[in-house]
Structure formats: structure tokens, C-alpha cells
Write a protein that holds these residues in place. Structure first.
Motif, PDB file in Angstrom:
ATOM      1  N   CYS A  24       0.806  -1.216   0.000  1.00 20.67           N
ATOM      2  CA  CYS A  24       0.000   0.000   0.000  1.00 20.67           C
ATOM      3  C   CYS A  24       0.840   1.267   0.000  1.00 20.67           C
ATOM      4  CB  CYS A  24      -0.928   0.010   1.211  1.00 20.67           C
ATOM      5  SG  CYS A  24      -2.163  -1.291   1.129  1.00 20.67           S
ATOM      6  N   SER A  25       2.134   1.168   0.302  1.00 23.46           N
ATOM      7  CA  SER A  25       2.949   2.380   0.347  1.00 23.46           C
ATOM      8  C   SER A  25       3.395   2.816  -1.042  1.00 23.46           C
ATOM      9  CB  SER A  25       4.177   2.147   1.227  1.00 23.46           C
ATOM     10  OG  SER A  25       5.003   1.158   0.648  1.00 23.46           O
ATOM     11  N   ALA A  26       3.132   2.024  -2.061  1.00 16.69           N
ATOM     12  CA  ALA A  26       3.562   2.353  -3.414  1.00 16.69           C
ATOM     13  C   ALA A  26       2.540   3.245  -4.105  1.00 16.69           C
ATOM     14  CB  ALA A  26       3.763   1.084  -4.228  1.00 16.69           C
ATOM     15  N   ALA A  27       3.044   4.220  -4.831  1.00 17.33           N
ATOM     16  CA  ALA A  27       2.166   5.059  -5.634  1.00 17.33           C
ATOM     17  C   ALA A  27       1.824   4.304  -6.906  1.00 17.33           C
ATOM     18  CB  ALA A  27       2.865   6.369  -5.980  1.00 17.33           C
ATOM     19  N   LEU A  28       0.625   4.497  -7.392  1.00 13.47           N
ATOM     20  CA  LEU A  28       0.206   3.867  -8.636  1.00 13.47           C
ATOM     21  C   LEU A  28       0.323   4.894  -9.745  1.00 13.47           C
ATOM     22  CD1 LEU A  28      -2.985   2.068  -7.289  1.00 13.47           C
ATOM     23  CD2 LEU A  28      -0.748   1.064  -7.711  1.00 13.47           C
ATOM     24  N   ILE A  29       1.248   4.692 -10.650  1.00 17.40           N
ATOM     25  CA  ILE A  29       1.463   5.621 -11.748  1.00 17.40           C
ATOM     26  C   ILE A  29       0.991   4.958 -13.024  1.00 17.40           C
ATOM     27  CG2 ILE A  29       3.147   6.980 -13.023  1.00 17.40           C
ATOM     28  CD1 ILE A  29       4.836   6.996 -10.459  1.00 17.40           C
ATOM     29  N   LYS A  61      -3.208  23.623  -1.284  1.00 18.44           N
ATOM     30  CA  LYS A  61      -1.775  23.759  -0.985  1.00 18.44           C
ATOM     31  C   LYS A  61      -1.282  22.566  -0.150  1.00 18.44           C
ATOM     32  CE  LYS A  61      -1.592  28.721  -1.517  1.00 18.44           C
ATOM     33  NZ  LYS A  61      -1.490  28.647  -2.917  1.00 18.44           N
ATOM     34  N   THR A  62      -1.493  21.382  -0.709  1.00 16.27           N
ATOM     35  CA  THR A  62      -1.134  20.138  -0.041  1.00 16.27           C
ATOM     36  C   THR A  62       0.344  20.104   0.341  1.00 16.27           C
ATOM     37  OG1 THR A  62      -2.805  19.087  -1.418  1.00 16.27           O
ATOM     38  CG2 THR A  62      -1.343  17.626  -0.220  1.00 16.27           C
ATOM     39  N   LEU A  63       1.206  20.599  -0.561  1.00 17.81           N
ATOM     40  CA  LEU A  63       2.643  20.693  -0.296  1.00 17.81           C
ATOM     41  C   LEU A  63       3.126  22.084  -0.698  1.00 17.81           C
ATOM     42  CD1 LEU A  63       3.972  17.315  -1.782  1.00 17.81           C
ATOM     43  CD2 LEU A  63       3.635  17.854   0.630  1.00 17.81           C
ATOM     44  N   PRO A  64       4.163  22.616  -0.027  1.00 21.04           N
ATOM     45  CA  PRO A  64       4.731  23.897  -0.448  1.00 21.04           C
ATOM     46  C   PRO A  64       5.373  23.774  -1.833  1.00 21.04           C
ATOM     47  CG  PRO A  64       5.544  23.257   1.736  1.00 21.04           C
ATOM     48  CD  PRO A  64       4.785  22.090   1.182  1.00 21.04           C
ATOM     49  N   ALA A  65       5.435  24.881  -2.558  1.00 21.18           N
ATOM     50  CA  ALA A  65       6.012  24.883  -3.910  1.00 21.18           C
ATOM     51  C   ALA A  65       7.452  24.372  -3.903  1.00 21.18           C
ATOM     52  CB  ALA A  65       5.942  26.289  -4.504  1.00 21.18           C
ATOM     53  N   LYS A  66       8.243  24.730  -2.899  1.00 20.54           N
ATOM     54  CA  LYS A  66       9.636  24.283  -2.838  1.00 20.54           C
ATOM     55  C   LYS A  66       9.724  22.757  -2.723  1.00 20.54           C
ATOM     56  CE  LYS A  66      14.104  25.061  -0.679  1.00 20.54           C
ATOM     57  NZ  LYS A  66      14.691  24.148  -1.575  1.00 20.54           N
ATOM     58  N   THR A  69       9.227  21.403  -6.259  1.00 18.09           N
ATOM     59  CA  THR A  69      10.392  21.594  -7.138  1.00 18.09           C
ATOM     60  C   THR A  69      11.560  20.721  -6.708  1.00 18.09           C
ATOM     61  OG1 THR A  69      11.100  23.548  -5.873  1.00 18.09           O
ATOM     62  CG2 THR A  69       9.742  23.930  -7.837  1.00 18.09           C
ATOM     63  N   ASP A  70      11.779  20.602  -5.392  1.00 19.05           N
ATOM     64  CA  ASP A  70      12.866  19.738  -4.909  1.00 19.05           C
ATOM     65  C   ASP A  70      12.620  18.279  -5.286  1.00 19.05           C
ATOM     66  OD1 ASP A  70      14.096  21.946  -3.804  1.00 19.05           O
ATOM     67  OD2 ASP A  70      13.546  21.470  -1.735  1.00 19.05           O
ATOM     68  N   ALA A  71      11.370  17.838  -5.159  1.00 14.05           N
ATOM     69  CA  ALA A  71      11.046  16.438  -5.447  1.00 14.05           C
ATOM     70  C   ALA A  71      11.197  16.103  -6.919  1.00 14.05           C
ATOM     71  CB  ALA A  71       9.616  16.134  -4.988  1.00 14.05           C
ATOM     72  N   LEU A  72      10.759  16.998  -7.809  1.00 11.84           N
ATOM     73  CA  LEU A  72      10.708  16.678  -9.235  1.00 11.84           C
ATOM     74  C   LEU A  72      11.986  17.025 -10.001  1.00 11.84           C
ATOM     75  CD1 LEU A  72       7.029  17.796  -9.899  1.00 11.84           C
ATOM     76  CD2 LEU A  72       7.898  15.468  -9.677  1.00 11.84           C
ATOM     77  N   PHE A 158       2.113  11.221   0.994  1.00 16.36           N
ATOM     78  CA  PHE A 158       2.185  11.915  -0.287  1.00 16.36           C
ATOM     79  C   PHE A 158       3.571  12.492  -0.571  1.00 16.36           C
ATOM     80  CE2 PHE A 158       1.007  15.949  -2.741  1.00 16.36           C
ATOM     81  CZ  PHE A 158       1.190  15.330  -3.947  1.00 16.36           C
ATOM     82  N   GLU A 159       4.134  13.241   0.372  1.00 16.86           N
ATOM     83  CA  GLU A 159       5.435  13.871   0.133  1.00 16.86           C
ATOM     84  C   GLU A 159       6.516  12.836  -0.124  1.00 16.86           C
ATOM     85  OE1 GLU A 159       8.612  16.880   2.328  1.00 16.86           O
ATOM     86  OE2 GLU A 159       6.545  16.782   3.059  1.00 16.86           O
ATOM     87  N   GLU A 160       6.575  11.811   0.713  1.00 17.87           N
ATOM     88  CA  GLU A 160       7.575  10.746   0.553  1.00 17.87           C
ATOM     89  C   GLU A 160       7.409  10.039  -0.790  1.00 17.87           C
ATOM     90  OE1 GLU A 160       8.808   6.490   2.610  1.00 17.87           O
ATOM     91  OE2 GLU A 160       7.268   7.728   3.533  1.00 17.87           O
ATOM     92  N   GLN A 161       6.174   9.738  -1.167  1.00 16.55           N
ATOM     93  CA  GLN A 161       5.936   9.048  -2.429  1.00 16.55           C
ATOM     94  C   GLN A 161       6.245   9.925  -3.630  1.00 16.55           C
ATOM     95  OE1 GLN A 161       1.958   7.463  -2.275  1.00 16.55           O
ATOM     96  NE2 GLN A 161       2.684   5.573  -1.338  1.00 16.55           N
ATOM     97  N   LEU A 162       6.007  11.229  -3.523  1.00 21.03           N
ATOM     98  CA  LEU A 162       6.354  12.132  -4.618  1.00 21.03           C
ATOM     99  C   LEU A 162       7.861  12.103  -4.856  1.00 21.03           C
ATOM    100  CD1 LEU A 162       5.340  14.227  -6.679  1.00 21.03           C
ATOM    101  CD2 LEU A 162       5.718  15.978  -4.930  1.00 21.03           C
TER     102      LEU A 162
END
Length: 194
Positions: A24-29, A61-66, A69-72, A158-162
Motif C-alpha cells: 500500500c505504500s507504493a504510488a500507482l502511476i 496547498k497540499t505541499l509547499p512549492a519548494k 520543485t525539490d522532489a521533481l 504523499f510527500e515521501e511518495q512524490l
């Protein structure tokens, strides 16, 4: 034909095992879709200085913009892209094409797909439909969609999976090349590197 099928069995078994271990911890893409037939390089055409705009449609605003950008940033095939949400965040020697951008829509409406993700991304209307947080990603050139995919994240992670799935998103949205399945029979439609 039989040899080709047998050679794919270990790959299928490995993929199935990874999915089961991820649980369940995996994101489905989902598999990406492309609206182009010519891809010399999505990245160099879209971002001559390896910097691209990131537009986030998320009224909550689920996550801050930074965090976005850091994640992607800095994933996938070279050249690796760095994302910014403000054109002022680029260096003096960098060039940005504001018409080329990555759009991320959190909790997209049913109408937010295809070119609509580039022209009028809308959120809402999907609450309660899924236990996961749905995010649609689209690489846009002006009003035209080039590539898109959709991911379903576990809300609590969400943040960790992103961060953990950013490389997959980059490979799907910015592939090195695309070949027609009609021209290459060994190329599957879900293989981004085909």
C-alpha cells in the motif's frame, strides 16, 4: 514467438514481486500518453538551459512549492531538469521558455485531461471517489499537451511518495525517444524507452 514469451516471464515475475513488496505504500502511476510523433529530446527542446517552469494547481496547498520543485528536479535521462515555480528563480545565464512547462493538478476534475490540463486545469469533484490522492501531470507547450500521466498517492505518505516516484514520472513525461508500435513489433506500448 514462444522464445519471446518465455524471455519476458522473468521480467513479468520481477515486476509483480516489486508491486507485491511495495504494498500500500507504493504510488500507482498510470501509463503515459503522448500527443506527439517526433521526439528528438523533450528536455532540450523544452528547456534549453535545463530549467523548466512548474505550474501547480492545488488550491488546498497540499505541499509547499519548494517541496514540489525539490522532489521533481534532477531526475531521468540527461540533461536533467531543474524546476522552478517563479521565473525570477533562474540564474542570469539561464534561459527559460515560459510556454513549456510541467503542470501538476492535485485532485483534478473529470474534465482536466488532454489539452485542458494546459489551458484550464481544474481541481475538485473527485473527493471521496478514491482513497488515494490523485495527481495528473502534463508537459505542456503553450496550449498543447505533449505528454501526460496520472498518479495515485497514499494521502498520508504523499510527500515521501512524490520524492520516491519522481524519477518514474520524469522518464514517462520526458522520454528519450518514442517509436511507433507499428514500426517496432518488439516495442510494448507501456515501455517508455521504446
Amino acid at each position: 514467438m514462444i522464445a519471446r514469451t518465455i524471455s519476458r516471464l522473468p521480467l513479468v515475475a520481477a515486476a509483480t514481486t516489486m508491486l507485491l513488496l511495495g504494498g500500500c505504500s507504493a504510488a500507482l502511476i498510470e501509463a503515459p500518453t503522448y500527443k506527439t510523433t517526433e521526439v528528438l529530446s523533450f528536455k532540450t527542446a523544452g528547456a534549453p538551459s535545463n530549467v523548466m517552469m512548474l505550474e501547480i494547481a492545488d488550491p488546498a496547498k497540499t505541499l509547499p512549492a519548494k517541496t514540489w520543485t525539490d522532489a521533481l528536479s534532477n531526475h531521468g535521462f540527461a540533461p536533467r531538469l531543474r524546476f522552478v515555480t517563479n521565473p525570477a528563480d533562474i540564474a542570469a545565464n539561464e534561459t527559460i521558455k515560459p510556454e513549456n512547462r510541467l503542470v501538476a493538478v492535485v485532485n483534478p476534475s473529470q474534465n482536466t485531461f488532454g489539452d485542458a490540463i494546459c489551458t484550464s486545469p481544474q481541481t475538485g469533484g473527485m473527493e471521496g471517489i478514491s482513497e488515494r490522492l490523485i495527481v495528473r501531470f502534463g508537459f505542456c507547450n503553450g496550449d498543447n499537451l505533449i505528454s501526460e500521466t496520472r498518479a495515485r498517492f497514499v494521502k498520508e505518505n504523499f510527500e515521501e511518495q512524490l520524492f520516491n516516484n519522481a524519477a518514474v514520472l520524469s522518464y514517462q513525461l520526458f522520454p528519450r525517444r518514442i517509436q511507433s508500435n507499428d514500426d517496432d513489433r518488439s516495442c510494448g506500448r507501456f515501455q517508455v524507452n521504446c
